[in-house]
Design a protein around this motif. Structure first.
Motif, PDB file in Angstrom:
ATOM      1  N   LYS A 163      -2.883  71.939  41.474  1.00 29.64           N
ATOM      2  CA  LYS A 163      -4.016  72.731  42.140  1.00 29.64           C
ATOM      3  C   LYS A 163      -5.496  72.434  41.605  1.00 29.64           C
ATOM      4  O   LYS A 163      -5.907  72.005  42.352  1.00 29.64           O
ATOM      5  CB  LYS A 163      -3.847  74.222  42.233  1.00 29.64           C
ATOM      6  CG  LYS A 163      -4.745  74.882  42.842  1.00 29.64           C
ATOM      7  CD  LYS A 163      -4.301  76.237  43.010  1.00 29.64           C
ATOM      8  CE  LYS A 163      -5.156  77.070  44.036  1.00 29.64           C
ATOM      9  NZ  LYS A 163      -6.728  76.970  43.784  1.00 29.64           N
ATOM     10  N   GLU A 164      -5.447  72.373  40.168  1.00 27.21           N
ATOM     11  CA  GLU A 164      -6.843  72.052  39.642  1.00 27.21           C
ATOM     12  C   GLU A 164      -7.387  70.727  40.174  1.00 27.21           C
ATOM     13  O   GLU A 164      -8.498  70.595  40.286  1.00 27.21           O
ATOM     14  CB  GLU A 164      -6.449  72.222  38.038  1.00 27.21           C
ATOM     15  CG  GLU A 164      -7.811  72.130  37.301  1.00 27.21           C
ATOM     16  CD  GLU A 164      -7.676  72.145  35.904  1.00 27.21           C
ATOM     17  OE1 GLU A 164      -7.958  71.371  35.097  1.00 27.21           O
ATOM     18  OE2 GLU A 164      -6.796  73.027  35.395  1.00 27.21           O
ATOM     19  N   LEU A 165      -6.392  69.829  39.794  1.00 29.40           N
ATOM     20  CA  LEU A 165      -6.750  68.350  40.202  1.00 29.40           C
ATOM     21  C   LEU A 165      -7.060  68.274  41.816  1.00 29.40           C
ATOM     22  O   LEU A 165      -7.883  67.459  42.089  1.00 29.40           O
ATOM     23  CB  LEU A 165      -5.648  67.472  39.912  1.00 29.40           C
ATOM     24  CG  LEU A 165      -5.301  67.297  38.373  1.00 29.40           C
ATOM     25  CD1 LEU A 165      -4.202  66.491  37.938  1.00 29.40           C
ATOM     26  CD2 LEU A 165      -6.637  66.534  37.538  1.00 29.40           C
ATOM     27  N   LEU A 166      -6.347  68.597  42.333  1.00 23.44           N
ATOM     28  CA  LEU A 166      -6.579  68.832  44.073  1.00 23.44           C
ATOM     29  C   LEU A 166      -7.940  69.416  44.325  1.00 23.44           C
ATOM     30  O   LEU A 166      -8.760  68.776  45.101  1.00 23.44           O
ATOM     31  CB  LEU A 166      -5.552  69.524  45.027  1.00 23.44           C
ATOM     32  CG  LEU A 166      -4.273  68.837  44.792  1.00 23.44           C
ATOM     33  CD1 LEU A 166      -3.124  69.511  45.948  1.00 23.44           C
ATOM     34  CD2 LEU A 166      -4.376  67.471  45.509  1.00 23.44           C
ATOM     35  N   ASP A 167      -8.256  70.504  43.632  1.00 19.15           N
ATOM     36  CA  ASP A 167      -9.453  71.148  43.858  1.00 19.15           C
ATOM     37  C   ASP A 167     -10.696  70.344  43.334  1.00 19.15           C
ATOM     38  O   ASP A 167     -11.848  70.560  44.005  1.00 19.15           O
ATOM     39  CB  ASP A 167      -9.568  72.582  43.055  1.00 19.15           C
ATOM     40  CG  ASP A 167      -8.740  73.494  43.714  1.00 19.15           C
ATOM     41  OD1 ASP A 167      -8.313  73.348  45.002  1.00 19.15           O
ATOM     42  OD2 ASP A 167      -8.398  74.541  43.079  1.00 19.15           O
ATOM     43  N   ARG A 168     -10.447  69.480  42.617  1.00 20.00           N
ATOM     44  CA  ARG A 168     -11.561  68.615  42.026  1.00 20.00           C
ATOM     45  C   ARG A 168     -11.815  67.360  42.770  1.00 20.00           C
ATOM     46  O   ARG A 168     -12.581  66.504  42.711  1.00 20.00           O
ATOM     47  CB  ARG A 168     -11.145  67.981  40.389  1.00 20.00           C
ATOM     48  CG  ARG A 168     -11.334  69.091  39.618  1.00 20.00           C
ATOM     49  CD  ARG A 168     -11.309  68.865  38.294  1.00 20.00           C
ATOM     50  NE  ARG A 168     -11.401  69.478  37.145  1.00 20.00           N
ATOM     51  CZ  ARG A 168     -10.737  69.576  35.997  1.00 20.00           C
ATOM     52  NH1 ARG A 168     -10.175  68.678  35.530  1.00 20.00           N
ATOM     53  NH2 ARG A 168     -11.223  70.500  34.933  1.00 20.00           N
ATOM     54  N   GLY A 169     -10.550  67.082  43.870  1.00 20.93           N
ATOM     55  CA  GLY A 169     -10.661  65.879  44.859  1.00 20.93           C
ATOM     56  C   GLY A 169     -10.107  64.742  44.154  1.00 20.93           C
ATOM     57  O   GLY A 169     -10.098  63.772  44.957  1.00 20.93           O
ATOM     58  N   ASP A 170      -9.217  64.978  43.254  1.00 24.71           N
ATOM     59  CA  ASP A 170      -8.151  63.908  42.587  1.00 24.71           C
ATOM     60  C   ASP A 170      -7.025  63.612  43.791  1.00 24.71           C
ATOM     61  O   ASP A 170      -6.427  64.777  44.294  1.00 24.71           O
ATOM     62  CB  ASP A 170      -7.643  64.147  41.280  1.00 24.71           C
ATOM     63  CG  ASP A 170      -9.068  64.143  40.323  1.00 24.71           C
ATOM     64  OD1 ASP A 170     -10.088  63.814  40.564  1.00 24.71           O
ATOM     65  OD2 ASP A 170      -8.531  64.289  39.028  1.00 24.71           O
ATOM     66  N   LYS A 171      -6.705  62.572  43.742  1.00 24.73           N
ATOM     67  CA  LYS A 171      -5.390  62.253  44.777  1.00 24.73           C
ATOM     68  C   LYS A 171      -4.242  62.084  43.908  1.00 24.73           C
ATOM     69  O   LYS A 171      -3.967  60.901  43.274  1.00 24.73           O
ATOM     70  CB  LYS A 171      -5.883  61.022  45.538  1.00 24.73           C
ATOM     71  CG  LYS A 171      -7.038  60.999  46.647  1.00 24.73           C
ATOM     72  CD  LYS A 171      -7.239  59.869  47.364  1.00 24.73           C
ATOM     73  CE  LYS A 171      -8.396  60.167  48.358  1.00 24.73           C
ATOM     74  NZ  LYS A 171      -8.550  59.014  49.329  1.00 24.73           N
ATOM     75  N   VAL A 172      -3.639  62.999  43.635  1.00 26.88           N
ATOM     76  CA  VAL A 172      -2.390  62.909  42.932  1.00 26.88           C
ATOM     77  C   VAL A 172      -1.127  63.682  43.511  1.00 26.88           C
ATOM     78  O   VAL A 172      -1.345  64.212  44.685  1.00 26.88           O
ATOM     79  CB  VAL A 172      -2.702  63.710  41.525  1.00 26.88           C
ATOM     80  CG1 VAL A 172      -3.517  62.973  40.849  1.00 26.88           C
ATOM     81  CG2 VAL A 172      -2.994  65.094  41.827  1.00 26.88           C
TER      82      VAL A 172
END
Length: 229
Positions: A163-172
């Motif tokens: 969730k943290e990475l998605l919130d930052r805009g990372d595509k994972v």
């Protein structure tokens, strides 16, 4: 009110840094994110081509350690301390999955740990510090007045990190993040130098089913009881 040293250790993505920052602010203590230090060295290794097909050139990194300077500087905009690598703010770059996937091999290098542990001990020599990482209560500050060991299930930790990475805009993908969490657990727990382990006098803290505020309140009370002894 006396000052103490607070050491927070535990597995990756257990929210150590989030709770440690909040605790330091409440107590008026200095916060040191040791994980950010290892991530910054990892970023340095990536940027200088020390990874060849996912294999770290340890000798090249060791030779370059003398050129690595790390500082924490207060960011007026975010009201947080950001890490600077050789004068450059790299706070955002070090939080990517690209760095997460390579930080464990870097952290196993004894010379890297020796350099960073010495820096961490200097930062906390006057007490009044909250420091989180993997070996704070066992190696960096074995005499810390309060030691916590935080854990949660790999699945819970992966969900939070995803969730943290998605919130930052990372595509994972969640599967990528879970694999990263599990692999970091394996490497951190089995490395020869300063493996991740719970100090015998650390307070175990499983936050699998606990919100941030509940975690903070419980840990804050632990700290106040020791400070006021």
């Amino acid at each position: 009110m006396r000052k103490i040293t607070i050491a927070i250790d535990g597995f990756s993505s257990t929210g150590k840094s989030t709770v440690a920052k909040k605790l330091a602010k409440a107590l008026g203590y200095i916060y040191v994110d040791t994980g950010a230090m290892y991530r910054a060295v990892t970023l340095f290794a990536l940027e200088n081509g020390f990874f060849k097909e996912d294999v770290l050139d340890k000798s090249a990194l060791i030779k370059s350690l003398v050129t690595i300077q790390l500082q924490f500087k207060f960011n007026e905009e975010t009201q947080q301390s950001d890490i600077h690598l050789n004068g450059k703010n790299v706070e955002k770059e070090i939080r990517t999955l690209r760095v997460s996937n390579k930080v464990s091999p870097v952290a196993t290098v004894p010379e890297v740990r020796e350099k960073l542990v010495a820096m961490q001990q200097r930062m906390g020599k006057d007490k009044g510090v909250v420091m989180d990482g993997r070996d704070i209560g066992t190696v960096v500050f074995p005499e810390a007045e309060l030691k916590l060991f935080m854990t949660a299930s790999p699945e819970k930790r992966a969900s939070r990190r995803y969730k943290e990475l998605l919130d930052r805009g990372d595509k994972v993908t969640y599967e990528e993040v879970l694999k990263n969490v599990q692999e970091r657990d394996r490497i951190d727990s089995t490395r020869e130098t300063s493996p991740l382990r719970q100090a015998v006098d650390a307070v175990p803290f499983d936050n699998s089913d606990m919100g941030l505020e509940e975690q903070f309140e419980r840990i804050h009370q632990f700290a106040l009881r020791i400070i006021n002894q």
